[in-house]
Design an enzyme around this catalytic site. Structure first.
Site: not given
Ligand code: BGC
Length: 454
Positions: A191, A155
């Protein structure tokens, strides 16, 4: 009426029944491979055990701090669990400056500890002992409830010196460096786990937790005997454990190549985590607006939109400026719009391109593009959710959901249900519920469980 050429352009986003079935089978196979010790290293849906083995009873009590880091903002929360399935939450949002997202890990955790200290001070809790649940929404190998080794950033984060490190320890050390509050990090959770726990607090049938926000992921309750990676000590008294699927990485072994489009490939190639998180790049808010932007560029080039305007090259320049110019929230706003006024669509078109009154035809075309991109995302999410529901041992399964895309898109839920009806085994009853305060209440509940099992 929509132009046949526009339909043809978007055909690549429309998944056939065969493709849905095929993605479903490949997904289920990856989950099974993730859980099995011998295939785990190669699997791309890693299925990490979370060490959360107790679902809430609703009777939990006490005050907990929670931290929620996983997107462009992070939150500090004070959660009071009051028993009787009740809780109250006070929270504060802090921005994560862009340079910290790609700076050094120590700086990131120092910033978090600073915000935490300000929050504690503001709530006059400097002298109290406070157990903290840390919702850290990135892939982690958990080695216990409060130890999580970061596998990789996702992200848009890329902080140096964190991968392979225990982020619970990094937070603890940052708090110690300040030395002005008695805060104990008692649990680290994803989360999705927070969402599952907070929904289970309200509805005991909740067995799956899903986030479709900036990122996309899910967790679910699995029988311990199916989880090779869990040490036998954790199988003695407890029968189940929450598994963090980390399904965002699905497709890294080529499983989705048969449905990925040229736009998906471009999104991936221009991202800071190339070849990673391919399922996430087709489903999550961080990428959906960018996908629409790329399709719009192609539509402009082929004269399928704004065909009456001589300013098309200028519009293309606007779209080429930055990959985030078409914000994901526009997709929700446009799909929520009504024919023939198209008030939101027209105001978005005006904001982006300076067009005073876009034609009904152009608004319809734009809406169709958004619909196809969002519907494909919802379909893929529902395929994953069906796979997880079908793995659970319960006859009746509630799916707890959260995240900005799911929450704000007017039809995401409906699109998902269309697919769930087809894929969930007929002997199972299922429903979807929206999580409330998932990141706070869920973290407090895991912290409460951690304190109990200590
Ligand atoms: C992460 C996860 C997370 C999800 C939603 C992803 O990029 O790898 O760990 O649960 O984003 O936030």
């Amino acid at each position: 009426m929509l132009d046949a050429e526009v339909r043809e352009l978007m055909q690549a986003f429309v998944l056939s029944d065969y493709q849905v079935q095929e993605v479903y089978s490949r997904f289920c196979l990856e989950v099974a491979r993730g859980l099995k010790r011998s295939t785990h290293p190669q699997a791309n849906v890693k299925c990490f055990p979370t060490y959360v083995q107790d679902l809430p009873t609703g009777d939990e009590m006490g005050k907990y701090l929670a931290l929620d880091l996983g997107g462009t903002n992070f939150r500090v929360l004070l959660v009071s669990l009051k028993g009787h399935h009740d809780a109250s939450v006070e929270s504060q949002i802090y921005a994560v400056p862009k340079d910290l997202m790609v700076g050094s890990g120590v700086d990131l955790f120092d910033h978090i500890a600073d915000c935490l200290a300000k929050f504690v001070e503001k709530h006059n809790m400097k002298t109290a002992y406070l157990p903290l649940g840390f919702t850290f929404s990135f892939p982690c190998v958990q080695v216990g409830l409060k130890e999580g080794l970061l596998v990789r950033w996702t992200k848009g984060f890329d902080c140096a010196g964190c991968e392979g490190e225990d982020v619970g320890r990094m937070l603890h050390e940052a708090i110690q460096r300040r030395g002005d509050a008695d805060i104990a990090v008692v649990a680290i959770l994803n989360d999705t786990t927070g969402t599952l726990m907070s929904c289970a607090h309200r509805n005991p049938d909740c067995r799956v937790g899903v986030i479709v926000g900036t990122g996309c992921n899910a967790c679910y309750v699995e029988e311990v005997e199916n989880v090779d990676l869990l040490h036998p000590d954790f199988k003695r008294t407890k029968k189940q454990v929450i598994i963090n699927a980390e399904w965002g990485a699905f497709g890294e072994g080529g499983q989705l190549d048969f449905v990925r489009t040229e736009y998906d490939r471009e999104v991936d190639e221009k991202s800071i985590n190339r070849s990673q998180q391919l399922f996430e790049k087709m489903t999550a808010g961080m990428y959906l607006g960018n996908l629409v932007r790329l399709v719009l560029l192609r539509a402009l080039e082929r004269k399928l939109i704004f065909r009456q305007s001589s300013r098309r090259p200028e519009f293309a320049t606007v779209l080429q400026k930055h990959q985030d110019v078409f914000e994901t929230r526009y997709i929700s706003e446009i799909e929520d719009d009504t024919f023939p006024e198209f008030a939101s669509t027209r105001s978005i078109v005006k904001k982006l391109f300076g067009i005073e009154k876009a034609s009904v035809e152009d608004c319809q075309t734009l809406k169709y593009i958004c619909e196809c991109v969002a519907k494909r995302a919802a379909t893929l999410v529902a395929i994953g959710v069906s796979g997880l529901i079908n793995r659970t041992s319960n006859k009746s399964v509630v799916v707890g959901m959260d995240g900005s895309v799911y929450r704000y898109h007017p039809k995401f839920d409906a699109y998902m249900r269309e697919v769930l009806v087809k894929l969930v085994k007929s002997d199972k009853a299922w429903d979807i519920m929206l999580s409330e305060d998932g990141s706070g209440r869920g973290a407090a509940l895991v912290a409460a469980v951690a304190s109990k099992t200590k």
